[in-house]
Design an enzyme around this catalytic site. Structure first.
Site, mmCIF file in Angstrom:
data_model
loop_
_atom_site.group_PDB
_atom_site.id
_atom_site.type_symbol
_atom_site.label_atom_id
_atom_site.label_comp_id
_atom_site.label_asym_id
_atom_site.label_seq_id
_atom_site.Cartn_x
_atom_site.Cartn_y
_atom_site.Cartn_z
ATOM 1 N N GLY A 1 0.818 -1.202 0.000
ATOM 2 C CA GLY A 1 0.000 0.000 0.000
ATOM 3 C C GLY A 1 0.849 1.247 0.000
ATOM 4 O O GLY A 1 2.052 1.198 0.283
ATOM 5 N N THR B 1 2.593 -1.074 8.862
ATOM 6 C CA THR B 1 3.305 -1.456 10.088
ATOM 7 C C THR B 1 2.358 -1.529 11.264
ATOM 8 O O THR B 1 2.465 -2.432 12.116
ATOM 9 C CB THR B 1 4.424 -0.441 10.367
ATOM 10 O OG1 THR B 1 5.279 -0.336 9.224
ATOM 11 C CG2 THR B 1 5.253 -0.876 11.566
ATOM 12 N N GLU C 1 -6.653 34.579 -8.474
ATOM 13 C CA GLU C 1 -7.456 33.577 -7.763
ATOM 14 C C GLU C 1 -8.927 33.677 -8.149
ATOM 15 O O GLU C 1 -9.631 32.659 -8.225
ATOM 16 C CB GLU C 1 -7.285 33.746 -6.250
ATOM 17 C CG GLU C 1 -5.870 33.557 -5.756
ATOM 18 C CD GLU C 1 -5.284 32.219 -6.152
ATOM 19 O OE1 GLU C 1 -6.046 31.234 -6.291
ATOM 20 O OE2 GLU C 1 -4.063 32.144 -6.344
ATOM 21 N N ASP D 1 0.769 26.312 -12.459
ATOM 22 C CA ASP D 1 -0.426 25.937 -13.211
ATOM 23 C C ASP D 1 -0.059 25.437 -14.603
ATOM 24 O O ASP D 1 -0.587 24.412 -15.070
ATOM 25 C CB ASP D 1 -1.363 27.145 -13.333
ATOM 26 C CG ASP D 1 -1.807 27.669 -11.983
ATOM 27 O OD1 ASP D 1 -1.895 26.860 -11.050
ATOM 28 O OD2 ASP D 1 -2.055 28.883 -11.863
#
Length: 644
Positions: free
Chosen positions: A204, A211, A427, A502
């Site tokens: 995984g 663990t 933004e 971006d």
């Protein structure tokens, strides 16, 4: 340990005895030399009858007078002291009348000299050899004990971790519960002719609890548990790894039934012959010994080997065949129910405010693994303690989630009014484009407050976990990512470096659509380029081109077309809805942070709700986990904030 203590005590007493001998010999053999005089002076005193005793040792002469005074002198070589006195005119009757001690060796001095010359070196060599031998044989001592296993054994009598402490991996827990049942009741399986897997491989991503799950198996089974890391087998000496493997499995057989857990087994379990030049190195010897030991178990040994790795693709095929690691347990990133269960485990015993909603926290952290969630809970507790709170509130968790994703806020960072305005429109461009594209995730927060390395960011949160990604979703996400760059060009007529990240992400996503996902209409459903890895050099370092230069030009042209179409799409949306872009940007300049409700109110033309303090973080922000640029179908990564 007892033998080591006796050995140390014996060495200490030996050193004390040697020291005493040295001091005694010095005191006995040396003494006070007295006043140094010439032989003529001694001859005069002999002639005057003042001498009581003369002691001659080599060329050194010591004279004791009748009044107790000590004199010393050095005689000449080549003749005796008596001959030299006669030469100086001392009568023979004066020489016969004194107590004369002829030349003789100093007994203690001779013993000391002989001991220091011959005995001490021999004693030191013998003592050092004996010390090394005893240290190598003493249990628990690691000095020169390279061939002994470094595994740590836990008896299992007082388990610190059980299955109740592991959440979000129900299928994996069910697989391992069979291992626990076999260790507790092997007769039930043997009666039906079943054979428990000799090895269980936990696979995984990092932080999913491999663990922790192995410790839980040890705690539930109540049997000895040997834990060792794969890197602890290999040392600087050749053959040490294989010797440690043999010692580890011998210990395991003596404590049967038990569990042997090898963490990060890819450190020694990589493909054989994959090193530079295909050399048979130390790792391969260690792996060969592991293969032999795992396949050499008796059927009634009841020793189960567990191993964990996040790179099963580089393990040697012989290690994964049936008879060695028979069972592979997959621990994937938890879904929303799994994250909620993990949150509940980590929130045990912590004082929580009444507004804390665990289900909301689970939905706000898509893509998070158990380690991420534990970090979020810990950061929230630290933030609450920093504010001198008695309980952890929902706002602390929201801020902790953002801190884990993007880093801490940097409110002290000074920026000019022009840069603040550029960041606000950047933004706002991301947010407005995302609002009008149907496949983009809903915007939950827009801020121009610097956090981490970003000057500002737009946060989008998926409404549900996603495992498959569509072409239309990729195209909309590309347009949203380019919305900031498009807003800069529309408003200011110029562009900045704020869109560098971006552009990088969009370019990688477009190339992946063309070369990996077959989403190009022009090139069709084909995969171009084969990724190659060198096992001992880490990740992909080269790409094998299985296509011509003409196809490479077509790929570049198709990637450029996808990016430019997304950019033009973003510019078209922002041009058509420039009023919304202006409104969101002005509100950002005024308040610095917009939450989901405020943003939706602006976009719908409603009056935004009142805020208590401008510049404060918006309530109920729900950030998301980091998203790779080109997610593979079925992996289900979550969206990320789009930085300025």
């Amino acid at each position: 340990m007892v033998n080591s203590a006796r050995l140390r005590n014996g060495l200490i007493w030996l050193l004390i005895a040697v020291t005493l001998i040295v001091f005694l010999a010095m005191g006995r053999g040396g003494g006070s030399r007295g006043e140094s005089v010439s032989l003529t002076d001694i001859a005069a005193r002999l002639e005057a009858g003042e001498v009581k005793k003369v002691v001659v040792s080599g060329d050194y002469v010591q004279v004791e007078l009748k009044n107790g005074k000590i004199l010393s002198a050095v005689k000449e070589n080549g003749s005796t002291f008596l001959d030299q006195m006669k030469t100086l005119g001392v009568p023979e009757d004066k020489l016969r009348s004194i107590q004369y001690v002829p030349e003789r060796p100093n007994e203690w001095g001779g013993i000391l000299i002989a001991f220091l010359t011959y005995g001490l070196p021999v004693l030191l060599v013998v003592g050092l050899f004996y010390f090394i031998l005893r240290q190598a044989q003493a249990p628990g001592n690691q000095a020169f004990n390279f061939s002994k296993s470094r595994a740590r054994m836990f008896t299992g009598e007082r388990p610190t971790v059980t299955f109740d402490d592991v959440a979000g991996v129900d299928e994996a827990k069910q697989e391992l519960q069979e291992v626990v049942e076999f260790l507790k009741e092997p007769e039930k399986f043997i009666a039906l002719g079943a054979r428990i897997p000799k090895g269980v491989l936990l696979v995984g991503p990092p932080g999913t609890g491999k663990t922790l799950l192995a410790k839980a198996v040890s705690g539930e089974a109540g049997v000895p548990f040997f834990s060792i890391s794969g890197s602890e087998f290999v040392e600087m000496f050749v053959g040490v790894g294989a010797a440690r493997v043999r010692d580890l499995f011998e210990q395991a057989k003596r404590h049967s039934p038990c569990i042997v857990f090898i963490d990060e087994i890819d450190a020694v379990g990589r493909y054989r012959g994959a090193g530079i030049g295909g050399s048979h190195d130390e790792r391969e010897q260690t792996l060969n010994q592991i293969l032999v030991e795992m396949d050499g178990f008796d059927t009634d040994t009841n020793v189960i080997v567990m191993a964990a790795t996040n790179r099963p693709d580089i393990l040697d095929p012989a290690l994964l065949r049936p008879g060695r690691f028979d069972r592979r347990v997959i621990l994937d990133r938890p879904d929303v129910k799994g994250r909620e269960a993990i949150f509940r485990v980590h929130l045990r015993g912590k004082p929580l405010d009444d507004d804390v909603d665990v289900s909301v926290l689970a939905r706000a952290t898509p893509g998070f693994v158990g380690a991420d969630i534990a970090n979020v809970v810990n950061e929230a507790a630290i933030l609450a303690a920093r504010k001198n709170k008695k309980k952890i509130s929902m706002k602390d968790f929201e801020e902790a989630i953002e801190k884990v994703i993007a880093g801490p806020e940097r409110k002290s960072r000074l920026i000019t009014e022009r840069e603040k305005r550029i960041i606000a429109y950047h933004e706002a461009g991301h947010a407005v484009v995302a609002y009008y594209l149907p496949n983009c995730d809903p915007v939950h927060k827009v801020t121009i407050i610097p956090r981490g390395m970003a000057g500002g960011y737009t946060l989008a949160l998926p409404e549900e976990d996603r495992t498959l990604w569509t072409r239309s979703k990729f195209l909309d996400d590309m347009a949203m990512a380019l919305g900031g760059r498009a807003a800069e060009e529309i408003i200011f007529g110029d562009i900045t470096t704020g869109a560098a990240e971006d552009l990088e992400r969009v370019t990688e996503l477009a190339r992946a659509m063309v070369t990996r996902y077959g989403m190009s209409e022009k090139l069709g459903p084909m995969v171009f380029g084969k990724k190659e890895e060198l096992i001992f050099l880490g990740k992909e370092i080269a790409e094998q081109r299985d296509y011509s230069d003409a196809v490479a030009q077509e790929i570049d042209a198709e990637v450029r077309r996808l990016v430019m179409e997304a950019y033009e799409r973003a510019k078209r949306i922002l041009t058509e809805h420039r009023d919304k872009l202006e409104a969101v940007a002005q509100k950002l300049i005024e308040m610095e942070t917009l939450d989901a409700e405020t943003f939706r109110a602006i976009m719908e033309g409603r009056t935004p709700p009142e805020r208590k303090a401008p510049g404060a973080a918006g309530p109920a922000p729900q950030p998301a986990a980091p998203q790779p640029s080109a997610p593979a179908p079925g992996t289900g990564p979550a969206p990320v904030p789009v930085p300025a």
